[in-house]
Write an enzyme that holds these catalytic residues in place. Structure first.
Site, PDB file in Angstrom:
ATOM      1  N   LYS A   1      50.442  51.017  97.769  1.00  7.74           N
ATOM      2  CA  LYS A   1      50.428  49.701  98.390  1.00  7.74           C
ATOM      3  C   LYS A   1      51.625  49.598  99.344  1.00  7.74           C
ATOM      4  CE  LYS A   1      49.685  46.109  95.865  1.00  7.74           C
ATOM      5  NZ  LYS A   1      48.877  45.567  96.992  1.00  7.74           N
TER       6      LYS A   1
ATOM      7  N   GLU B   1      55.146  42.379  95.769  1.00  7.43           N
ATOM      8  CA  GLU B   1      53.894  42.661  95.055  1.00  7.43           C
ATOM      9  C   GLU B   1      54.191  43.327  93.711  1.00  7.43           C
ATOM     10  OE1 GLU B   1      50.790  43.299  98.752  1.00  7.43           O
ATOM     11  OE2 GLU B   1      51.787  45.034  97.927  1.00  7.43           O
TER      12      GLU B   1
END
Ligand SMILES: O=C[C@H](O)[C@H](O)[C@H](O)COP(=O)(O)O
EC number: 5.3.1.6
Length: 287
Positions: free
Chosen positions: A159, A168
């Site tokens: 990611k 995140e």
């Protein structure tokens, strides 16, 4: 063990993934019997890719955008049973997460607030009238919904393509359940075709780059990008990752690294993957 149910948007197939979780041999149970759809997933990257449309045979192909809409709709059904007046949910960042946020707007009276994994997500949530609270206020969240740049059969991910990796990872760490939403182009057997982002303290950028070269990567400074935390990004090219858990820890141990985009120690619990057969649901086997 497998089960199936239908959502408003698409047929969602439930698959409990064995450990090691195979993509291809695992059968999916449907009302019509057992099929082996995972083997048929197209593997394309880019906005122009298209997939057979099982929901509407008259329109033979689904675009990547339509697949993102389909997984966003499936994610709404996934979290709906968890909502309640005191519930705070975690919301990710990126084009797939944006579609989820837009659908979440219709449910804004069914939960208390959201924790955002980026400033962009916070802005989008607020534009829909959804309250946004700090992670420190929420403490934990029952569910976190986010996209991925790559995801492997163990539901480990890369990611950070949008530079939101650190926040995140914080929200993911505080989430009881991580639901990854992705179109089939994100599915890989080995992580690393997508360049691995590493968030660095600016004054450490060159040092960290040299250390990443020692690990076998080709780091490239993502010029002009400043993260929400005021830091910089190095993208690691030519870096196939055979042991994501070990590599995540190794890179994070380099002085000056804030975090890296491997989500392996804390991967996804559920994957909603949009492909030619609709949205498939993969669940990580309990440890
Ligand atoms: O930093 C960005 C995030 O990690 C995104 O979740 C990831 O890049 C996937 O984004 P998209 O859904 O736009 O492909």
């Amino acid at each position: 063990m497998a089960q199936s149910h239908a959502t408003n948007a698409c047929v969602t197939k439930h698959l409990l993934v064995a450990d090691p979780p195979p993509w291809r041999p695992a059968p999916l149970m449907t009302g019509q019997g057992t099929i082996n759809t995972a083997a048929e997933l197209a593997y394309n990257r880019g906005a122009s890719c298209a997939y057979p449309n099982s929901d509407n045979p008259k329109r033979a192909l689904m675009t990547q955008d339509e697949l993102k809409e389909a997984v966003a709709a499936a994610a709404i059904e996934e979290i709906r049973p968890l909502l309640g007046s005191e519930v705070i949910i975690g919301v990710g960042t990126g084009s797939t997460a944006d579609r989820f946020i837009d659908r979440l707007a219709a449910l804004r009276d069914d939960f208390k607030a959201a924790v955002a994994s980026s400033e962009a997500t916070a802005k989008r949530l607020k534009s829909h009238g959804i309250d946004v609270v700090e992670m420190n206020f929420a403490g934990t969240v029952p569910v976190y919904v986010d996209g991925a740049d790559e995801i492997n059969p163990r539901l480990e991910m890369i990611k950070g393509g949008g530079a939101a990796l650190t926040r995140e990872k914080i929200v993911a760490a505080c989430a009881q359940r991580f639901v990854c939403i992705a179109d089939a182009s994100k599915r890989v057997d080995v992580l690393g075709d997508f360049p691995l982002p590493v968030e660095v303290i600016p004054m450490a950028r060159s040092y960290v780059a040299r250390e990443l070269v020692k690990l076998g990567a080709t780091p490239v400074y993502r010029e002009g990008v400043v993260t929400d935390n005021g830091n910089q990004i190095l993208d690691c090219y030519e870096f196939m990752i055979e042991d994501p858990v070990a590599m995540e820890a190794r890179i994070n141990a380099i002085v000056g690294v804030v975090t890296n985009g491997l989500f392996a120690a804390r991967g996804a619990d559920v994957l909603l993957l949009g492909g030619p057969q609709g949205v498939e649901r993969f669940e990580k086997a309990p440890a």
